[in-house]
Write an enzyme that holds these catalytic residues in place. Structure first.
Site, PDB file in Angstrom:
ATOM      1  N   LYS A  13      -7.580   0.766   9.540  1.00  0.00           N
ATOM      2  CA  LYS A  13      -8.526   0.998  10.137  1.00  0.00           C
ATOM      3  C   LYS A  13      -8.699   2.249  10.433  1.00  0.00           C
ATOM      4  CE  LYS A  13      -4.944   0.227  13.928  1.00  0.00           C
ATOM      5  NZ  LYS A  13      -4.038  -0.056  12.508  1.00  0.00           N
ATOM      6  N   ARG A  88      -4.067  -2.034  22.095  1.00  0.00           N
ATOM      7  CA  ARG A  88      -3.258  -3.093  21.688  1.00  0.00           C
ATOM      8  C   ARG A  88      -2.451  -3.914  22.106  1.00  0.00           C
ATOM      9  NH1 ARG A  88      -1.942   1.025  17.478  1.00  0.00           N
ATOM     10  NH2 ARG A  88      -0.302   1.375  16.179  1.00  0.00           N
ATOM     11  N   ARG A 123       0.965   6.086   1.825  1.00  0.00           N
ATOM     12  CA  ARG A 123       0.314   6.945   2.672  1.00  0.00           C
ATOM     13  C   ARG A 123       0.893   7.896   2.699  1.00  0.00           C
ATOM     14  NH1 ARG A 123      -0.924   5.106   8.097  1.00  0.00           N
ATOM     15  NH2 ARG A 123       1.174   4.596   8.499  1.00  0.00           N
ATOM     16  N   ARG A 156       3.610  10.649   6.938  1.00  0.00           N
ATOM     17  CA  ARG A 156       3.846   9.980   8.214  1.00  0.00           C
ATOM     18  C   ARG A 156       5.394   9.478   8.235  1.00  0.00           C
ATOM     19  NH1 ARG A 156      -0.643   6.287  10.829  1.00  0.00           N
ATOM     20  NH2 ARG A 156       1.144   5.711  12.389  1.00  0.00           N
ATOM     21  N   ARG A 167       6.998  -2.230  13.245  1.00  0.00           N
ATOM     22  CA  ARG A 167       5.477  -1.918  13.320  1.00  0.00           C
ATOM     23  C   ARG A 167       4.744  -3.173  13.593  1.00  0.00           C
ATOM     24  NH1 ARG A 167       4.060   2.763  10.506  1.00  0.00           N
ATOM     25  NH2 ARG A 167       1.810   2.690  11.373  1.00  0.00           N
TER      26      ARG A 167
END
Ligand code: AP5
Ligand code: ZN
Length: 214
Positions: A13, A88, A123, A156, A167
């Site tokens: 996203k 969400r 990431r 992160r 998650r």
């Protein structure tokens, strides 16, 4: 043009939001980025959100709805916006509708969980801009540095595998319901719904989005 980017953690996203923001000149509204900057600034919101986010849980609907409501009234949203990571939950989606916010496009990014776990492990992010990289799939020009500013990239706090799995579980429990919610809305003519196979290369997905939106 008002767009919702819908998809699991790590589905891409943020990556595509950055592309669309540059292409169409509408702001990326990432509730995750807003919360992370509140944490960095040490605000009351940040203090409340940190533990919840580090545990991979969702921040309460009231807080998030308030944040987004305020953000979308800003001047830079007059031509539209990209909602990244919001809504969400069903109450968040209902709140948009109750406020008369018409969404032109809902784009679903579909990626299997195991691919996501691998993506998250590589990431790297530039917190100030929201730019996202991957060590293998989308590497920065200089290792560890943001392409535009040369500033350091970071990992992160919620990208450790156990938290990613948590998650993902929450995504399947709570957020995936929005697939049906917006498909139904599209059938009723309230929005346009687009399904994207999020396992394709980043640039192929970007090209597909331009075709869908132009
Ligand atoms: P948030 O920041 O929104 O995180 P998320 O939804 O979990 O999504 P991510 O940012 O992890 O993934 P992404 O889809 O943006 O993928 P990306 O492009 O980075 O939320 C964080 C937390 O804040 C939540 O857990 C919650 O606590 C709280 N929160 C936020 N919003 C909330 C809300 N509305 N309600 C309640 N709580 C909320 O890509 C991932 C990686 O893959 C990158 O390395 C990228 O380079 C790579 N990649 C991207 N596309 C591709 C591709 N096509 N091929 C290969 N690699 C790719
Ligand atoms: Zn993101």
């Amino acid at each position: 043009m008002r767009i919702i980017l819908l998809g699991a953690p790590g589905a891409g996203k943020g990556t595509q939001a950055q592309f669309l923001m540059n292409k169409y000149g509408i702001p990326q509204i990432s509730t995750g980025d807003m919360l992370r900057s509140a944490i960095k600034e040490g605000t009351e919101l940040g203090l409340a959100a940190k533990q919840v986010m580090d545990a991979g849980q969702l921040v309460s609907d009231d807080i998030i709805i308030g944040l987004v409501k305020e953000r979308i009234t800003k001047d830079d949203c007059s031509k539209g916006f990209l909602l990244d990571g919001f809504p969400r939950t069903i109450p968040q989606a209902d709140a948009m509708q109750d406020n008369g916010v018409v969404v032109d496009h809902v784009i679903e990014f579909d990626v299997p969980d195991d691919i996501i776990v691998e993506r998250m492990s590589g990431r790297r992010v530039h917190p100030a801009s929201g730019r996202v990289y991957h060590l293998k799939y989308n590497p920065p020009k200089v290792a560890g540095k943001d392409d535009e500013t040369g500033e350091d990239l970071v990992i992160r706090a919620d990208d450790v595998e156990a938290t990613v799995r948590k998650r993902l579980a929450i995504y399947h429990e709570q957020t995936e319901l929005l697939v049906g919610y917006y498909r139904k809305a599209a059938e009723a003519g309230a929005t346009q719904y687009h399904y994207v196979d999020g396992t394709q290369p980043v640039d192929d997905i970007s090209a597909q989005l331009v075709k869908l939106l132009d």
